[in-house]
Design an enzyme around this catalytic site. Structure first.
Site, PDB file in Angstrom:
ATOM      1  N   PHE A  12      35.498  78.160  94.537  1.00 31.19           N
ATOM      2  CA  PHE A  12      35.032  78.339  95.917  1.00 31.19           C
ATOM      3  C   PHE A  12      35.367  77.136  96.810  1.00 31.19           C
ATOM      4  CE2 PHE A  12      30.906  77.629  98.409  1.00 31.19           C
ATOM      5  CZ  PHE A  12      31.378  78.250  99.556  1.00 31.19           C
ATOM      6  N   THR A 101      32.462  71.168  79.955  1.00 31.13           N
ATOM      7  CA  THR A 101      33.351  71.016  81.117  1.00 31.13           C
ATOM      8  C   THR A 101      32.897  69.862  82.014  1.00 31.13           C
ATOM      9  OG1 THR A 101      34.161  73.270  81.192  1.00 31.13           O
ATOM     10  CG2 THR A 101      34.032  72.123  83.298  1.00 31.13           C
ATOM     11  N   THR A 130      26.771  67.020  93.454  1.00 31.09           N
ATOM     12  CA  THR A 130      25.751  67.836  94.097  1.00 31.09           C
ATOM     13  C   THR A 130      24.481  67.024  94.358  1.00 31.09           C
ATOM     14  OG1 THR A 130      24.194  69.634  93.600  1.00 31.09           O
ATOM     15  CG2 THR A 130      25.226  68.615  91.734  1.00 31.09           C
ATOM     16  N   ASP A 131      23.693  67.474  95.324  1.00 28.66           N
ATOM     17  CA  ASP A 131      22.392  66.834  95.566  1.00 28.66           C
ATOM     18  C   ASP A 131      21.385  67.176  94.467  1.00 28.66           C
ATOM     19  OD1 ASP A 131      21.960  69.499  96.213  1.00 28.66           O
ATOM     20  OD2 ASP A 131      21.048  69.106  98.172  1.00 28.66           O
ATOM     21  N   GLU A 132      21.721  68.167  93.617  1.00 27.41           N
ATOM     22  CA  GLU A 132      20.749  68.601  92.603  1.00 27.41           C
ATOM     23  C   GLU A 132      20.504  67.526  91.545  1.00 27.41           C
ATOM     24  OE1 GLU A 132      21.137  72.681  91.361  1.00 27.41           O
ATOM     25  OE2 GLU A 132      22.166  73.210  93.209  1.00 27.41           O
ATOM     26  N   TYR A 155      22.540  72.414  84.443  1.00 27.85           N
ATOM     27  CA  TYR A 155      23.641  72.181  85.385  1.00 27.85           C
ATOM     28  C   TYR A 155      23.519  70.805  86.030  1.00 27.85           C
ATOM     29  CZ  TYR A 155      26.026  72.196  89.918  1.00 27.85           C
ATOM     30  OH  TYR A 155      26.776  71.836  91.014  1.00 27.85           O
ATOM     31  N   LYS A 159      25.902  67.410  85.726  1.00 23.04           N
ATOM     32  CA  LYS A 159      26.552  66.770  86.882  1.00 23.04           C
ATOM     33  C   LYS A 159      26.091  65.315  87.003  1.00 23.04           C
ATOM     34  CE  LYS A 159      28.975  68.208  89.554  1.00 23.04           C
ATOM     35  NZ  LYS A 159      30.462  68.363  89.622  1.00 23.04           N
ATOM     36  N   LYS A 194      26.082  83.691  93.609  1.00 20.45           N
ATOM     37  CA  LYS A 194      25.280  82.709  94.334  1.00 20.45           C
ATOM     38  C   LYS A 194      24.510  83.411  95.446  1.00 20.45           C
ATOM     39  CE  LYS A 194      27.050  79.184  92.003  1.00 20.45           C
ATOM     40  NZ  LYS A 194      28.325  78.545  92.179  1.00 20.45           N
TER      41      LYS A 194
HETATM   42  P1  NAD Z   1      33.169  77.275  91.312  1.00 18.17           P
HETATM   43  O1  NAD Z   1      32.363  77.677  90.123  1.00 18.17           O
HETATM   44  O2  NAD Z   1      33.394  78.250  92.406  1.00 18.17           O
HETATM   45  O3  NAD Z   1      34.622  76.785  90.836  1.00 18.17           O
HETATM   46  C1  NAD Z   1      34.816  75.986  89.712  1.00 18.17           C
HETATM   47  C2  NAD Z   1      36.319  75.956  89.400  1.00 18.17           C
HETATM   48  O4  NAD Z   1      36.524  75.084  88.264  1.00 18.17           O
HETATM   49  C3  NAD Z   1      36.895  77.323  89.003  1.00 18.17           C
HETATM   50  O5  NAD Z   1      38.128  77.531  89.667  1.00 18.17           O
HETATM   51  C4  NAD Z   1      37.086  77.217  87.501  1.00 18.17           C
HETATM   52  O6  NAD Z   1      38.142  78.034  87.004  1.00 18.17           O
HETATM   53  C5  NAD Z   1      37.375  75.728  87.325  1.00 18.17           C
HETATM   54  N1  NAD Z   1      37.027  75.255  85.969  1.00 18.17           N
HETATM   55  C6  NAD Z   1      35.856  75.459  85.300  1.00 18.17           C
HETATM   56  N2  NAD Z   1      35.916  74.918  84.078  1.00 18.17           N
HETATM   57  C7  NAD Z   1      37.134  74.318  83.977  1.00 18.17           C
HETATM   58  C8  NAD Z   1      37.782  73.573  82.955  1.00 18.17           C
HETATM   59  N3  NAD Z   1      37.183  73.355  81.770  1.00 18.17           N
HETATM   60  N4  NAD Z   1      39.025  73.096  83.183  1.00 18.17           N
HETATM   61  C9  NAD Z   1      39.647  73.328  84.366  1.00 18.17           C
HETATM   62  N5  NAD Z   1      39.084  74.045  85.376  1.00 18.17           N
HETATM   63  C10 NAD Z   1      37.857  74.529  85.170  1.00 18.17           C
HETATM   64  O7  NAD Z   1      32.485  75.950  91.850  1.00 18.17           O
HETATM   65  P2  NAD Z   1      32.302  75.446  93.361  1.00 18.17           P
HETATM   66  O8  NAD Z   1      31.091  76.065  93.932  1.00 18.17           O
HETATM   67  O9  NAD Z   1      33.598  75.548  94.058  1.00 18.17           O
HETATM   68  O10 NAD Z   1      31.956  73.908  93.098  1.00 18.17           O
HETATM   69  C11 NAD Z   1      32.992  72.930  93.006  1.00 18.17           C
HETATM   70  C12 NAD Z   1      32.386  71.569  92.752  1.00 18.17           C
HETATM   71  O11 NAD Z   1      31.483  71.224  93.789  1.00 18.17           O
HETATM   72  C13 NAD Z   1      31.567  71.490  91.454  1.00 18.17           C
HETATM   73  O12 NAD Z   1      31.829  70.249  90.847  1.00 18.17           O
HETATM   74  C14 NAD Z   1      30.126  71.583  91.915  1.00 18.17           C
HETATM   75  O13 NAD Z   1      29.261  70.899  91.038  1.00 18.17           O
HETATM   76  C15 NAD Z   1      30.206  70.893  93.264  1.00 18.17           C
HETATM   77  N6  NAD Z   1      29.207  71.319  94.269  1.00 18.17           N
HETATM   78  C16 NAD Z   1      29.027  72.644  94.538  1.00 18.17           C
HETATM   79  C17 NAD Z   1      28.121  73.021  95.526  1.00 18.17           C
HETATM   80  C18 NAD Z   1      27.922  74.474  95.875  1.00 18.17           C
HETATM   81  O14 NAD Z   1      27.029  74.787  96.662  1.00 18.17           O
HETATM   82  N7  NAD Z   1      28.727  75.403  95.384  1.00 18.17           N
HETATM   83  C19 NAD Z   1      27.383  72.052  96.213  1.00 18.17           C
HETATM   84  C20 NAD Z   1      27.614  70.694  95.904  1.00 18.17           C
HETATM   85  C21 NAD Z   1      28.537  70.341  94.946  1.00 18.17           C
HETATM   86  P1  TYD Z   2      22.021  79.383  94.174  1.00 16.34           P
HETATM   87  O1  TYD Z   2      22.930  80.004  95.171  1.00 16.34           O
HETATM   88  O2  TYD Z   2      22.122  79.834  92.741  1.00 16.34           O
HETATM   89  O3  TYD Z   2      22.191  77.803  94.301  1.00 16.34           O
HETATM   90  P2  TYD Z   2      21.324  76.581  93.614  1.00 16.34           P
HETATM   91  O4  TYD Z   2      20.471  77.145  92.551  1.00 16.34           O
HETATM   92  O5  TYD Z   2      22.413  75.704  93.079  1.00 16.34           O
HETATM   93  O6  TYD Z   2      20.556  75.970  94.750  1.00 16.34           O
HETATM   94  O7  TYD Z   2      20.523  79.626  94.636  1.00 16.34           O
HETATM   95  C1  TYD Z   2      20.065  79.170  95.901  1.00 16.34           C
HETATM   96  C2  TYD Z   2      18.585  79.442  95.974  1.00 16.34           C
HETATM   97  O8  TYD Z   2      18.380  80.868  95.984  1.00 16.34           O
HETATM   98  C3  TYD Z   2      17.804  78.932  94.768  1.00 16.34           C
HETATM   99  O9  TYD Z   2      16.532  78.453  95.225  1.00 16.34           O
HETATM  100  C4  TYD Z   2      17.620  80.151  93.880  1.00 16.34           C
HETATM  101  C5  TYD Z   2      17.562  81.284  94.884  1.00 16.34           C
HETATM  102  N1  TYD Z   2      18.092  82.586  94.442  1.00 16.34           N
HETATM  103  C6  TYD Z   2      17.313  83.746  94.614  1.00 16.34           C
HETATM  104  O10 TYD Z   2      16.171  83.690  95.116  1.00 16.34           O
HETATM  105  N2  TYD Z   2      17.845  84.945  94.212  1.00 16.34           N
HETATM  106  C7  TYD Z   2      19.089  85.037  93.654  1.00 16.34           C
HETATM  107  O11 TYD Z   2      19.510  86.165  93.279  1.00 16.34           O
HETATM  108  C8  TYD Z   2      19.874  83.844  93.494  1.00 16.34           C
HETATM  109  C9  TYD Z   2      21.251  83.905  92.880  1.00 16.34           C
HETATM  110  C10 TYD Z   2      19.328  82.643  93.913  1.00 16.34           C
END
Ligand code: NAD
Ligand code: TYD
Length: 351
Positions: A12, A101, A130-132, A155, A159, A194
């Protein structure tokens, strides 16, 4: 030409970064290293796949030799490390792959950099986090760069471990690292497990909208392109060895988010908001569900001049419209069609 290795570029945020950075930086050659797990979809980077400054390499970060090979072949000077297992619910059901990973994969990448980068001049290892990692807030307060780590889910713990190893490689070996910890992202191409994409798709199809617990948990939302602009800013101007927190000062309860999605979808469908909102269903809470995340982005704002361009209203509108207009992508993801494409074109590896 500077070679930039982007890991997880078919996910993403990584794909949003590539769609933004590849056309913006003809002086950079982008190598996208991705395993193509369930979350990695080549369709996400179709817009840049034919660019002269882009190449794709399918590899697993957990495979030390494969990572070394990529360094020997492409000699990257900048690494932007997105690849991770990223979904909290999946980490609760099956934590092992998260440790492999997120921790070992990051370690392998750091080792490859340490071996390849004898001279740190001009090199950057930018770790996307991430902030988590900071755990849960109560009703008050916000995370900043001085907040201690207190991760709660498998998770976030994985991280946090990776952040610590990255930092240790700077402290011990002088590896030129930068770390950014961002709040929850949303936008186009997010895998519909998500919260936001799941709710948009269910609301479009009159399916239940499963809100965990009472929907009172708070997340701090940022449109994905604003995150990518922040990463580019930190890459260019951020100090080596430093951490920057990224967030849009946009706290919402989950119920507020789902309500806003219902209203936006109702408008597009030309129905009353109540007709969509009636699908909101309270379901069993997530185990160990963090109550609240919130970021104080003062440092990146004052030191690097970054502020978000989208508000939650404009970003959500764009996102809902994208999911409405890109049903083919949604269907391909849902039916697993893209998995078949990957097996045919890349030989069936990947989780
Ligand atoms: P995502 O799950 O959409 O994408 C992860 C990508 O990593 C995929 O393309 C997957 O194929 C690849 N991948 C997974 N395992 C792998 C491996 N072993 N070797 C090579 N490639 C591999 O994740 P995202 O939401 O795009 O998040 C990207 C980064 O940003 C992550 O590090 C996540 O912790 C961080 N992040 C995400 C969010 C969020 O809200 N989505 C917020 C803050 C930080
Ligand atoms: P998510 O998108 O999984 O992100 P994160 O857990 O990394 O913050 O979830 C965002 C918030 O939404 C989290 O508080 C969990 C909640 N949630 C629901 O209430 N229902 C759902 O089906 C999902 C996937 C998440």
């Amino acid at each position: 030409m500077t070679t930039v290795l982007v890991t997880g570029g078919c996910g993403f945020i990584g794909s949003a970064f590539l769609r933004m950075a590849v056309p913006q930086h003809p002086d950079w050659r982008f190598v996208n290293l991705d395993l193509l797990t369930y979350a990695g979809n080549p369709a996400n980077v179709a817009a840049v796949a034919g660019a002269p400054n882009y190449v794709f390499v399918r590899a697993d970060l957990c495979d030390e030799a494969a990572v070394r090979d990529v360094f020997e072949t492409h000699a990257p000077e900048i690494v932007v490390h997105f690849a991770a297992e990223s979904h909290v619910d999946r980490s609760i059901v099956g934590p092992r792959r998260f440790l492999e990973t997120n921790v070992t994969g990051t370690f392998n990448l750091l080792e490859a950099c340490r071996a390849a980068w004898r001279d740190p001049a001009g090199k950057v290892f930018h770790h996307i986090s991430t902030d988590e990692v900071f755990g849960a807030l109560g009703k008050e307060g916000r995370f900043d760069e001085r907040t201690p780590y207190r991760p709660n889910s498998p998770y976030s713990a994985s991280k946090a471990a990776s952040d610590h190893i990255v930092r240790a490689y700077h402290h011990t070996y002088g590896l030129p690292v930068k770390i950014t910890n961002c709040s929850n992202n949303y936008g186009p191409y997010q895998f519909p497990e998500k919260l936001i994409p799941l709710m948009i798709l269910n609301a479009l199809e009159d399916k239940p909208l499963p809100v965990y617990g009472r929907g009172e948990n708070v997340r701090d939302w940022l449109y994905v392109d604003d995150h990518c602009r922040a990463i580019l800013r930190v890459l260019r101007d951020g100090k080596v060895g430093e951490t920057y927190l990224i967030g849009g000062r946009c706290e919402k309860t989950n119920l507020e988010v789902v309500g806003a999605i219902c209203d936006a979808v109702a408008e597009i469908r030309g129905v009353e908001p109540a007709a969509v909102r009636r699908w909101i269903t309270f379901v069993q809470d997530r185990p160990g569900h963090d109550l609240r995340y919130a970021i104080d982005p003062s440092r990146i704002t004052t030191e690097l001049g970054w502020t978000p361009e989208e508000t939650f209203e404009t970003g959500l509108r764009r996102t809902v419209r994208w999911y409405v207009e890109n049903r083919a992508w949604v269907e391909q993801v849902r039916t697993g069609e893209y998995r078949r494409w990957i097996e045919t074109n890349y030989g069936g590896r990947g989780a």
